[in-house]
Design a protein around this motif. Structure first.
Motif, PDB file in Angstrom:
ATOM      1  N   PHE A  20       0.824  -1.006   0.046  1.00 43.34           N
ATOM      2  CA  PHE A  20      -0.187  -0.035  -0.183  1.00 43.34           C
ATOM      3  C   PHE A  20       1.003   1.325  -0.151  1.00 43.34           C
ATOM      4  CE2 PHE A  20      -3.443  -2.660   0.830  1.00 43.34           C
ATOM      5  CZ  PHE A  20      -4.445  -2.378   0.229  1.00 43.34           C
ATOM      6  N   ASP A  21       1.920   1.129   0.608  1.00 41.61           N
ATOM      7  CA  ASP A  21       2.778   2.290   0.528  1.00 41.61           C
ATOM      8  C   ASP A  21       3.276   2.562  -0.849  1.00 41.61           C
ATOM      9  OD1 ASP A  21       2.880   2.655   3.294  1.00 41.61           O
ATOM     10  OD2 ASP A  21       4.711   1.845   3.732  1.00 41.61           O
ATOM     11  N   GLU A  22       3.688   1.550  -1.571  1.00 44.57           N
ATOM     12  CA  GLU A  22       4.185   1.820  -3.002  1.00 44.57           C
ATOM     13  C   GLU A  22       2.986   2.101  -3.758  1.00 44.57           C
ATOM     14  OE1 GLU A  22       6.195  -1.640  -4.414  1.00 44.57           O
ATOM     15  OE2 GLU A  22       7.488  -1.725  -2.561  1.00 44.57           O
ATOM     16  N   MET A  23       1.736   1.542  -3.770  1.00 38.62           N
ATOM     17  CA  MET A  23       0.794   1.741  -4.660  1.00 38.62           C
ATOM     18  C   MET A  23      -0.263   2.982  -4.461  1.00 38.62           C
ATOM     19  SD  MET A  23       0.862  -0.611  -6.690  1.00 38.62           S
ATOM     20  CE  MET A  23      -0.596  -0.511  -7.789  1.00 38.62           C
ATOM     21  N   LEU A  24      -0.350   3.426  -3.020  1.00 37.39           N
ATOM     22  CA  LEU A  24      -1.129   4.509  -2.808  1.00 37.39           C
ATOM     23  C   LEU A  24      -0.300   5.785  -2.490  1.00 37.39           C
ATOM     24  CD1 LEU A  24      -4.015   2.800  -1.208  1.00 37.39           C
ATOM     25  CD2 LEU A  24      -3.846   3.436  -3.474  1.00 37.39           C
ATOM     26  N   ILE A  25       0.397   5.726  -1.382  1.00 37.75           N
ATOM     27  CA  ILE A  25       1.188   6.892  -0.657  1.00 37.75           C
ATOM     28  C   ILE A  25       2.153   7.433  -1.672  1.00 37.75           C
ATOM     29  CG2 ILE A  25       2.577   7.648   1.093  1.00 37.75           C
ATOM     30  CD1 ILE A  25       1.180   5.405   2.706  1.00 37.75           C
ATOM     31  N   ASP A  26       3.041   6.500  -2.484  1.00 39.46           N
ATOM     32  CA  ASP A  26       3.951   7.135  -3.128  1.00 39.46           C
ATOM     33  C   ASP A  26       3.198   7.658  -4.298  1.00 39.46           C
ATOM     34  OD1 ASP A  26       6.005   6.099  -1.855  1.00 39.46           O
ATOM     35  OD2 ASP A  26       6.616   4.273  -3.141  1.00 39.46           O
ATOM     36  N   ARG A  27       2.057   7.416  -4.784  1.00 38.80           N
ATOM     37  CA  ARG A  27       1.532   7.985  -6.055  1.00 38.80           C
ATOM     38  C   ARG A  27       0.919   9.529  -5.640  1.00 38.80           C
ATOM     39  NH1 ARG A  27      -2.061   3.877  -9.624  1.00 38.80           N
ATOM     40  NH2 ARG A  27      -0.277   2.591 -10.401  1.00 38.80           N
ATOM     41  N   TRP A  28       0.446   9.200  -4.289  1.00 38.34           N
ATOM     42  CA  TRP A  28       0.061  10.919  -3.753  1.00 38.34           C
ATOM     43  C   TRP A  28       1.211  11.779  -3.710  1.00 38.34           C
ATOM     44  CZ3 TRP A  28      -3.186   8.099   0.644  1.00 38.34           C
ATOM     45  CH2 TRP A  28      -4.271   7.700   0.177  1.00 38.34           C
ATOM     46  N   LYS A  29       2.165  11.301  -3.484  1.00 35.82           N
ATOM     47  CA  LYS A  29       3.547  12.207  -3.196  1.00 35.82           C
ATOM     48  C   LYS A  29       3.867  12.532  -4.550  1.00 35.82           C
ATOM     49  CE  LYS A  29       5.722   9.828   0.423  1.00 35.82           C
ATOM     50  NZ  LYS A  29       6.850   9.217   0.968  1.00 35.82           N
ATOM     51  N   CYS A  30       3.710  11.852  -5.667  1.00 35.63           N
ATOM     52  CA  CYS A  30       3.791  12.173  -6.999  1.00 35.63           C
ATOM     53  C   CYS A  30       2.839  13.114  -7.393  1.00 35.63           C
ATOM     54  CB  CYS A  30       3.890  10.950  -8.096  1.00 35.63           C
ATOM     55  SG  CYS A  30       5.065  10.010  -7.658  1.00 35.63           S
ATOM     56  N   ALA A  31       1.714  13.137  -7.144  1.00 38.41           N
ATOM     57  CA  ALA A  31       0.583  14.017  -7.554  1.00 38.41           C
ATOM     58  C   ALA A  31       0.572  15.389  -6.966  1.00 38.41           C
ATOM     59  CB  ALA A  31      -0.794  13.538  -7.100  1.00 38.41           C
ATOM     60  N   ALA A  32       1.844  15.926  -6.351  1.00 36.25           N
ATOM     61  CA  ALA A  32       1.785  17.058  -5.994  1.00 36.25           C
ATOM     62  C   ALA A  32       1.529  18.218  -7.016  1.00 36.25           C
ATOM     63  CB  ALA A  32       3.253  17.524  -5.362  1.00 36.25           C
ATOM     64  N   PRO A  33       0.601  19.129  -6.758  1.00 29.50           N
ATOM     65  CA  PRO A  33       0.498  20.218  -7.990  1.00 29.50           C
ATOM     66  C   PRO A  33       1.794  20.742  -8.729  1.00 29.50           C
ATOM     67  CG  PRO A  33      -0.759  20.815  -5.940  1.00 29.50           C
ATOM     68  CD  PRO A  33       0.253  19.595  -5.617  1.00 29.50           C
ATOM     69  N   SER A  34       1.657  20.630  -9.956  1.00 30.40           N
ATOM     70  CA  SER A  34       2.774  21.113 -10.868  1.00 30.40           C
ATOM     71  C   SER A  34       2.711  22.669 -11.035  1.00 30.40           C
ATOM     72  CB  SER A  34       2.668  20.465 -12.057  1.00 30.40           C
ATOM     73  OG  SER A  34       1.704  20.714 -12.864  1.00 30.40           O
ATOM     74  N   VAL A  35       1.490  23.257 -10.590  1.00 31.43           N
ATOM     75  CA  VAL A  35       1.310  24.657 -10.756  1.00 31.43           C
ATOM     76  C   VAL A  35       0.859  25.090  -9.144  1.00 31.43           C
ATOM     77  CG1 VAL A  35       0.144  26.499 -11.506  1.00 31.43           C
ATOM     78  CG2 VAL A  35       0.550  24.624 -13.056  1.00 31.43           C
ATOM     79  N   ARG A  75      -7.221  26.401 -15.491  1.00 31.59           N
ATOM     80  CA  ARG A  75      -7.132  24.928 -15.443  1.00 31.59           C
ATOM     81  C   ARG A  75      -5.656  24.380 -15.962  1.00 31.59           C
ATOM     82  NH1 ARG A  75     -12.049  25.967 -17.364  1.00 31.59           N
ATOM     83  NH2 ARG A  75     -13.724  25.980 -16.099  1.00 31.59           N
ATOM     84  N   VAL A  76      -5.363  23.346 -15.081  1.00 32.34           N
ATOM     85  CA  VAL A  76      -4.030  22.762 -15.654  1.00 32.34           C
ATOM     86  C   VAL A  76      -3.838  21.490 -15.464  1.00 32.34           C
ATOM     87  CG1 VAL A  76      -2.547  25.005 -15.432  1.00 32.34           C
ATOM     88  CG2 VAL A  76      -2.699  23.117 -13.644  1.00 32.34           C
ATOM     89  N   PRO A  77      -3.239  20.595 -16.489  1.00 31.93           N
ATOM     90  CA  PRO A  77      -3.330  18.928 -16.028  1.00 31.93           C
ATOM     91  C   PRO A  77      -2.241  18.764 -14.755  1.00 31.93           C
ATOM     92  CG  PRO A  77      -1.984  19.659 -17.935  1.00 31.93           C
ATOM     93  CD  PRO A  77      -2.453  20.962 -17.581  1.00 31.93           C
ATOM     94  N   ASP A  78      -2.668  17.722 -14.067  1.00 36.10           N
ATOM     95  CA  ASP A  78      -1.754  17.233 -13.070  1.00 36.10           C
ATOM     96  C   ASP A  78      -0.927  16.257 -13.403  1.00 36.10           C
ATOM     97  OD1 ASP A  78      -3.260  15.070 -12.760  1.00 36.10           O
ATOM     98  OD2 ASP A  78      -4.126  15.749 -10.751  1.00 36.10           O
ATOM     99  N   LYS A  79      -0.069  15.618 -12.631  1.00 39.75           N
ATOM    100  CA  LYS A  79       1.015  14.629 -12.977  1.00 39.75           C
ATOM    101  C   LYS A  79       0.023  13.381 -13.042  1.00 39.75           C
ATOM    102  CE  LYS A  79       4.793  16.594 -10.783  1.00 39.75           C
ATOM    103  NZ  LYS A  79       5.684  16.817  -9.894  1.00 39.75           N
ATOM    104  N   LEU A  80      -1.200  13.003 -12.664  1.00 38.05           N
ATOM    105  CA  LEU A  80      -1.554  11.765 -12.688  1.00 38.05           C
ATOM    106  C   LEU A  80      -2.861  11.717 -13.975  1.00 38.05           C
ATOM    107  CD1 LEU A  80      -2.318  10.792  -8.835  1.00 38.05           C
ATOM    108  CD2 LEU A  80      -0.443  10.007 -10.567  1.00 38.05           C
ATOM    109  N   GLY A  81      -2.928  12.900 -14.686  1.00 38.82           N
ATOM    110  CA  GLY A  81      -3.801  12.930 -15.883  1.00 38.82           C
ATOM    111  C   GLY A  81      -5.249  13.709 -15.420  1.00 38.82           C
ATOM    112  N   GLY A  82      -5.100  14.023 -14.323  1.00 36.96           N
ATOM    113  CA  GLY A  82      -6.371  14.790 -13.797  1.00 36.96           C
ATOM    114  C   GLY A  82      -6.047  16.232 -14.210  1.00 36.96           C
ATOM    115  N   THR A  83      -7.079  17.180 -13.446  1.00 37.13           N
ATOM    116  CA  THR A  83      -6.836  18.591 -13.774  1.00 37.13           C
ATOM    117  C   THR A  83      -6.902  19.502 -12.297  1.00 37.13           C
ATOM    118  OG1 THR A  83      -8.092  18.283 -15.740  1.00 37.13           O
ATOM    119  CG2 THR A  83      -8.105  20.512 -14.939  1.00 37.13           C
ATOM    120  N   LEU A  84      -6.055  20.243 -12.316  1.00 32.43           N
ATOM    121  CA  LEU A  84      -6.294  21.221 -11.123  1.00 32.43           C
ATOM    122  C   LEU A  84      -6.720  22.504 -11.519  1.00 32.43           C
ATOM    123  CD1 LEU A  84      -2.441  20.841  -9.961  1.00 32.43           C
ATOM    124  CD2 LEU A  84      -4.655  19.919  -9.014  1.00 32.43           C
ATOM    125  N   GLU A  85      -7.555  23.136 -10.684  1.00 31.72           N
ATOM    126  CA  GLU A  85      -8.211  24.290 -10.882  1.00 31.72           C
ATOM    127  C   GLU A  85      -8.323  25.404  -9.855  1.00 31.72           C
ATOM    128  OE1 GLU A  85     -12.783  25.985 -11.820  1.00 31.72           O
ATOM    129  OE2 GLU A  85     -12.285  23.945 -12.882  1.00 31.72           O
TER     130      GLU A  85
END
Length: 125
Positions: A20-35, A75-85
C-alpha cells in the motif's frame, strides 16, 4: 506463528504495508500540484486586473483559462492525468473579448480588462 514456508503474520502485515505504501502513498506524493496557485499574484489596476501564476514544468498548450462575468478559472493538467483548477473572483465585470494570456519563462500572465459601464440615453416620453 510461522507457516510451513517460514512466512508468518508479521511478514504478511509488513508485505501488506509495503504494497500500500508503493501503490497509494507514493502515488499521492507524485501527485503534488505542478502549478502553485497559492502563489498566484492578483494585481488590480484602474482599468484592468493582472493575474500571474507560476507554472514551471507545465505545457502551456494544455493550460485553459476561462472568463465569465466577474470570475476567472484557470485549469492545468496534474501529474496523474487529472486537472487542477483555481478560480479568482473580482469586484468588477471583466471584458472577456479583450482579455489576453501570455506565457513567459514558466509564468502565465493573464490580463483582464475591466468592463466599462454603458450610459443609457433618456428619451422624452
Amino acid at each position: 506463528m510461522a507457516t510451513s514456508r517460514g512466512f508468518g503474520i508479521a511478514d504478511f502485515e509488513r508485505a501488506f504495508d509495503e504494497f500500500f505504501d508503493e501503490m497509494l502513498i507514493d502515488r499521492w506524493k507524485c501527485a503534488a500540484p505542478s502549478v502553485e496557485f497559492e502563489r498566484a499574484q492578483v494585481i488590480e489596476h484602474r482599468d484592468r486586473y493582472e493575474v500571474r501564476v507560476a507554472a514551471v514544468g507545465v505545457d502551456p498548450a494544455k493550460i485553459q483559462a476561462e472568463v465569465s462575468g466577474q470570475r476567472l478559472a484557470v485549469r492545468v493538467p496534474d501529474k496523474l492525468g487529472g486537472t487542477l483548477e483555481s478560480s479568482f473572483a473580482f469586484s468588477n465585470s471583466i471584458d472577456a473579448d479583450t482579455s489576453t494570456a501570455k506565457w513567459s519563462e514558466g509564468t502565465l500572465l493573464i490580463t483582464l480588462p475591466k468592463k466599462k459601464g454603458r450610459r443609457i440615453a433618456l428619451k422624452a416620453s
